[in-house]
Structure formats: structure tokens, C-alpha cells
Design an enzyme around this catalytic site. Structure first.
Site, short mmCIF file in Angstrom:
data_model
loop_
_atom_site.label_atom_id
_atom_site.label_comp_id
_atom_site.label_asym_id
_atom_site.label_seq_id
_atom_site.Cartn_x
_atom_site.Cartn_y
_atom_site.Cartn_z
N HIS A 271 0.85 -1.20 0.00
CA HIS A 271 0.00 0.00 0.00
C HIS A 271 0.88 1.24 0.00
O HIS A 271 1.94 1.25 0.63
CB HIS A 271 -0.89 0.02 1.26
CG HIS A 271 -2.05 0.94 1.13
ND1 HIS A 271 -1.94 2.29 1.37
CD2 HIS A 271 -3.31 0.73 0.72
CE1 HIS A 271 -3.11 2.86 1.14
NE2 HIS A 271 -3.96 1.94 0.74
N ASP A 328 -7.97 -5.20 -0.27
CA ASP A 328 -8.45 -6.07 -1.36
C ASP A 328 -8.12 -7.54 -1.16
O ASP A 328 -8.56 -8.38 -1.95
CB ASP A 328 -7.83 -5.59 -2.68
CG ASP A 328 -8.39 -4.23 -3.09
OD1 ASP A 328 -7.59 -3.34 -3.41
OD2 ASP A 328 -9.62 -4.07 -3.02
C1 SDX Z 1 -6.14 0.00 -3.08
O1 SDX Z 1 -4.28 4.50 -2.23
C2 SDX Z 1 -5.22 3.90 -1.62
O2 SDX Z 1 -5.62 4.25 -0.50
C3 SDX Z 1 -5.83 2.72 -2.36
C4 SDX Z 1 -6.86 1.91 -1.59
C5 SDX Z 1 -8.12 2.70 -1.34
O3 SDX Z 1 -8.84 2.38 -0.37
O4 SDX Z 1 -8.44 3.58 -2.19
O5 SDX Z 1 -6.32 1.51 -0.35
C6 SDX Z 1 -7.29 0.68 -2.36
O6 SDX Z 1 -5.90 0.31 -4.23
C7 SDX Z 1 -5.27 -0.98 -2.33
C8 SDX Z 1 -4.07 -1.50 -3.18
C9 SDX Z 1 -4.57 -2.60 -4.13
N1 SDX Z 1 -3.51 -2.95 -5.08
C10 SDX Z 1 -2.86 -4.16 -5.01
O7 SDX Z 1 -3.05 -4.98 -4.11
C11 SDX Z 1 -1.89 -4.40 -6.16
C12 SDX Z 1 -0.55 -4.92 -5.60
N2 SDX Z 1 0.06 -3.82 -4.85
C13 SDX Z 1 1.09 -3.05 -5.50
O8 SDX Z 1 0.95 -2.88 -6.88
C14 SDX Z 1 1.55 -1.81 -4.71
O9 SDX Z 1 1.81 -2.23 -3.44
C15 SDX Z 1 0.64 -0.59 -4.66
C16 SDX Z 1 0.19 -0.16 -6.01
C17 SDX Z 1 -0.53 -0.84 -3.77
C18 SDX Z 1 1.47 0.54 -4.02
O10 SDX Z 1 2.49 0.83 -4.90
P1 SDX Z 1 3.65 1.92 -4.56
O11 SDX Z 1 3.33 2.64 -3.29
O12 SDX Z 1 3.86 2.73 -5.80
O13 SDX Z 1 4.88 1.04 -4.22
P2 SDX Z 1 5.94 0.56 -5.29
O14 SDX Z 1 5.25 0.01 -6.51
O15 SDX Z 1 6.95 1.65 -5.48
O16 SDX Z 1 6.62 -0.68 -4.52
C19 SDX Z 1 7.66 -0.47 -3.57
C20 SDX Z 1 8.47 -1.75 -3.61
C21 SDX Z 1 8.92 -2.13 -5.02
O17 SDX Z 1 10.08 -2.93 -4.91
P3 SDX Z 1 11.55 -2.19 -5.10
O18 SDX Z 1 11.50 -1.53 -6.48
O19 SDX Z 1 11.65 -1.20 -3.96
O20 SDX Z 1 12.55 -3.32 -5.02
O21 SDX Z 1 7.67 -2.86 -3.15
C22 SDX Z 1 7.49 -3.76 -4.24
C23 SDX Z 1 7.82 -3.04 -5.51
O22 SDX Z 1 8.27 -3.94 -6.51
N3 SDX Z 1 6.07 -4.15 -4.19
C24 SDX Z 1 5.62 -5.39 -4.40
C25 SDX Z 1 4.24 -5.32 -4.19
N4 SDX Z 1 3.89 -4.06 -3.87
C26 SDX Z 1 5.03 -3.34 -3.88
N5 SDX Z 1 6.26 -6.54 -4.74
C27 SDX Z 1 5.47 -7.63 -4.89
N6 SDX Z 1 4.13 -7.65 -4.69
C28 SDX Z 1 3.49 -6.51 -4.35
N7 SDX Z 1 2.18 -6.52 -4.16
#
Ligand code: SDX
Length: 392
Positions: A271, A328
Site C-alpha cells: 500500500h 483487497d
Molecule cells: C487499493 O491508495 C489507496 O488508498 C488505495 C486503496 C483505497 O482504499 O483507495 O487503499 C485501495 O488500491 C489498495 C491496493 C490494491 N492494489 C494491489 O493490491 C496491487 C498490488 N500492490 C502493489 O501494486 C503496490 O503495493 C501498490 C500499487 C498498492 C502501491 O504501490 P507503490 O506505493 O507505488 O509502491 P511501489 O510500486 O513503489 O513498490 C515499492 C516496492 C517495489 O520494490 P523495489 O522496487 O523497492 O525493489 O515494493 C514492491 C515493488 O516492486 N512491491 C511489491 C508489491 N507491492 C510493492 N512486490 C510484490 N508484490 C506486491 N504486491
């Protein structure tokens, strides 16, 4: 003058507004709507009460709630031409595309909902969409199931009526299912608002041009559709199904999630704001156990989800990045136990988020915020002359 412009991809460190609606503390995993903790609202409030509080600022009195509910009931009928629009969609259409189209199409039947400048005009547009959106959701689902598109009974509870519209069967007496209605009430409350997330920011920026409420909401629904945002609840179930089909091999999917060359992410994890447990996920996980138990539903997917959660919470890759289950991760397991098709999961998220989007749009308009128009740093070609096509 061109002041210094700093780029902040994904607005990770950019505040877009001041808001009095929702408070999040990502480090401590705290979420409050208008100061009320969601743990209390989820257990003690109705979704309609929470909607009122989000939009107008405080939990309603008995009289305020009664009037609100009646005003919404008076607006819970659709123009019969809307039926023709629903029927024009192929059954294969994704429900999020259908519902965003229908929401924008509502403007055609309610032109007065566009130029709303007084609080009174805003109120009229707000009760219209709160009355009509649940019908659109039910018709979107029933269209795919080949079931009749008709109405419930808005003298029932707001959520109970949603249940009736979605699940009533032709030629069968409608019997409500209190377990499902109570679980739906809780899920909708937990999805109701979440400060400046992607879809809410979309509603605010679309509304900042003074586009109508329905058009702004339609834009928000489109943003919510993405698998990185609300679309994750559908993606989680598809991921869990794939793991189940793979003999429950969670280790393989954990490896894929950590492999930088593999675009796969563990859906339902991570998140932007919560660097601790998403407080909503805690409540939904507990509700999943209760609802499946009360409904007598055995779903092996729940055990796979719990196994995956345990592995991730003990895996350095996830621990170092503070990746926890989010809203989710478990919600789809409950929707499925209720008999909601997986393609409808994100529409259920939109149904819950509707009052939050409305509250944020209203706050932006009442605060007379300027049109959203960020700048950029240009990195393209320097100036050059036109070249005739035969010289290119
Ligand atoms: C919702 O914003 C909100 O409040 C949203 C929400 C709401 O109520 O409106 O809470 C609802 O959208 C919840 C999130 C649902 N999405 C998912 O579950 C999809 C999987 N999650 C990721 O795509 C990610 O965690 C996000 C999109 C939720 C957040 O992305 P960020 O903050 O841009 O973080 P990032 O992509 O920069 O990740 C940071 C690191 C990265 O690794 P490094 O480059 O530092 O090595 O963490 C890793 C990412 O690769 N990472 C994950 C991951 N989420 C982040 N690696 C594997 N699996 C994951 N799920």
C-alpha cells in the site's frame, strides 16, 4: 515566472488539498472517517449513516437520517431508456466499463445535476446518484446473468434493498439473508473513503473543471478499475485460483512476486500509505471467517490466502518493503461466498466508495478549489522546422 518545478512521480510526496473528511496514519494503521474510528463504524453503524457523515460532516440524527433515506428513495427509479443502454452491452462486457458508462449516461437523464453551484443543487444531485447507483449496480450484475432488470423496495434498509435488487429470483418470494446484509454493510463501510487515493484524486481533479458530479464519478470509476487499485480485489481471487490450480504452490508465486524480471505482483499486498497492517484488512479477514462459517461455505481459497499471508509476513523481501495485506486481499473471498461473480468485485468496491467520492467532490467544490492543472519538465525535441512528407 516559471518557478522551480519538481517532479514527484505518483505524487508520493505531494499533498493535493486540505481535507476534513478522512484521516489515515500509515505507520500506525489508523483510519477514521470524520474522526470516527472505522473499527466502531464497521461494528455499530449502517452504511447510510456513514455515507451521511462522510458527505455532511457528522453522524445524522434520527430525523436527518429519515429525511436522507426518503430523499434517496424518491430518486431510486431510472428512466426506462437506461434499460436500453444496459441491454445494448454484450454479456461479455466488464461490469466496470458498464457501470462507468451508465454513471456518465445518467447526466443525459438528469441535466440539472451538471451546473450545481448551490448546496441545495448539490444535495439534489447527491441523493439522485445515491438512489440510482445501487440500481445500476444490480442491473449491471443481472444483465450478465440474464435476469430481469427491475427494482427492489426502497422502504427496506438501504443495504438490504441492494441485496434484494441483486439477488431476488423471479417467481420466488424474496427472503432476506441477514448474514449477507450485515457483511455487505460492513464491507461497504470499510470501502467508503480513503483520503486522496488514485480514484478519489481523479474525481477531485475531474470535478475541479466543474464537470458535473456524475461525470466526475464516472472518471473515478474508470481509475478504480485498474488492477493496482480497486481492480486488485478481482485480481486477488484470480491469483488465488491460479495458486489452487497449481496445487497450492504458494512458494512459486512468492518467488514470482520477488523476481524483478517478472511483472507479477502479489495482488492484495502492499500500500502506498500503510506501512503496517491495513486496518480494514484486519476487520475483513475476521469477517471472512465469520461469514463463511455462518453461511456454511467451505472455500479452500481462504486457507490458501491465509497461507500466503503467513509466508509473506515472514519473508524478508516483503518485511523489508513493509508489504502487508490490504483491503483487497480478503474482500473477494466474502463477495464470492455471497454469490457475487468475481467480475463484479470492483463494482462492489465502487458501490462502497461512492459516498467518499461524493464527499470529496463536494468538499472540493465548496472550498472553491482552482482547476487542477500541474506543470511538467519538458524533455522532448528542441525547436525544428516542418519537413514535407516526400522529404521525410
Ligand atoms: C487499493 O491508495 C489507496 O488508498 C488505495 C486503496 C483505497 O482504499 O483507495 O487503499 C485501495 O488500491 C489498495 C491496493 C490494491 N492494489 C494491489 O493490491 C496491487 C498490488 N500492490 C502493489 O501494486 C503496490 O503495493 C501498490 C500499487 C498498492 C502501491 O504501490 P507503490 O506505493 O507505488 O509502491 P511501489 O510500486 O513503489 O513498490 C515499492 C516496492 C517495489 O520494490 P523495489 O522496487 O523497492 O525493489 O515494493 C514492491 C515493488 O516492486 N512491491 C511489491 C508489491 N507491492 C510493492 N512486490 C510484490 N508484490 C506486491 N504486491
Amino acid at each position: 515566472t516559471d518557478s522551480v518545478i519538481t517532479i514527484d512521480p505518483g505524487f508520493k510526496n505531494t499533498g493535493s488539498c486540505e481535507s476534513a473528511i478522512t484521516f489515515l496514519d500509515g505507520e500506525k494503521g489508523i483510519l477514521r472517517y470524520r474522526g470516527y474510528p472505522i473499527e466502531q463504524l464497521a461494528e455499530q453503524a449502517t452504511f447510510l449513516e456513514v455515507s451521511y457523515a462522510l458527505i455532511f460532516g457528522d453522524l445524522p440524527t434520527t430525523d436527518q437520517l429519515k429525511k436522507f433515506k426518503q430523499d434517496i428513495c424518491d430518486q431510486s427509479i431510472l428512466d426506462e431508456d437506461v434499460r436500453k443502454i444496459v441491454e445494448a452491452f454484450p454479456k461479455s462486457a466488464h461490469p466496470m466499463g458498464v457501470i462507468s458508462s451508465l454513471t456518465s449516461a445518467l447526466t443525459a437523464f438528469n441535466p440539472s445535476s451538471v451546473n450545481v453551484n448551490s448546496e441545495e443543487d448539490m444535495y439534489k444531485a447527491i441523493v439522485k446518484i445515491l438512489g440510482k447507483f445501487p440500481v445500476l449496480v444490480a442491473w449491471t450484475m443481472r444483465k450478465k446473468q440474464g435476469l430481469p432488470l427491475d427494482y427492489g423496495d426502497c422502504n427496506l434498509g438501504y443495504v438490504e434493498n441492494m441485496y434484494k435488487m441483486m439477488f431476488k429470483q423471479p417467481n420466488k418470494e424474496f427472503v432476506t439473508n441477514d448474514i449477507v446484509v450485515e457483511a455487505l454493510n460492513k464491507l461497504l463501510i470499510l470501502h467508503a473513503d480513503h483520503e486522496q487515493n488514485c480514484s478519489t484524486s481523479t474525481v477531485r481533479i475531474a470535478g475541479s473543471s466543474h464537470a458535473g458530479l456524475f461525470a466526475s464519478l464516472s472518471a473515478g470509476i474508470s481509475a478504480l478499475w485498474g488492477p493496482l487499485h480497486g481492480g486488485a480485489n478481482q485480481a486477488v481471487l484470480e491469483m488465488l485460483e491460479a495458486i489452487k490450480a497449481d496445487g497450492g504452490d504458494t512458494k512459486k508465486y512468492m518467488a514470482k512476486a520477488k523476481d524483478k524480471d517478472d511483472p507479477f505482483r502479489l495482488m492484495g499486498f502492499g500500500h502506498r500509505v500503510y506501512k503496517n497492517f491495513d486496518p480494514r484488512a484486519k476487520i475483513i479477514k475476521k469477517a471472512a471467517d465469520e461469514v463463511l462459517n455462518d453461511l456454511g461455505v467451505e472455500d479452500p481459497i481462504l486457507a490458501i490466502a491465509k497461507g500466503l499471508e503467513q509466508e509473506a509476513l515472514n519473508d524478508p523481501y516483503f518485511v523489508d518493503r513493509k508489504l502487508y495485506p490490504n483491503v483487497d486481499f480478503y474482500s473477494g473471498i466474502i463477495y464470492r461466498a455471497m454469490g457475487i461473480p468475481v467480475e463484479m468485485f470492483t463494482v462492489m468496491f465502487a458501490l462502497g466508495r461512492l459516498p467518499g467520492w461524493i464527499a470529496q467532490w463536494r468538499e472540493m467544490r465548496l472550498n472553491k478549489e482552482p482547476i487542477g492543472r500541474p506543470r511538467q519538465i519538458y524533455v522532448g525535441k528542441t525547436t525544428r522546422d516542418f519537413v514535407d512528407i516526400d522529404k521525410r
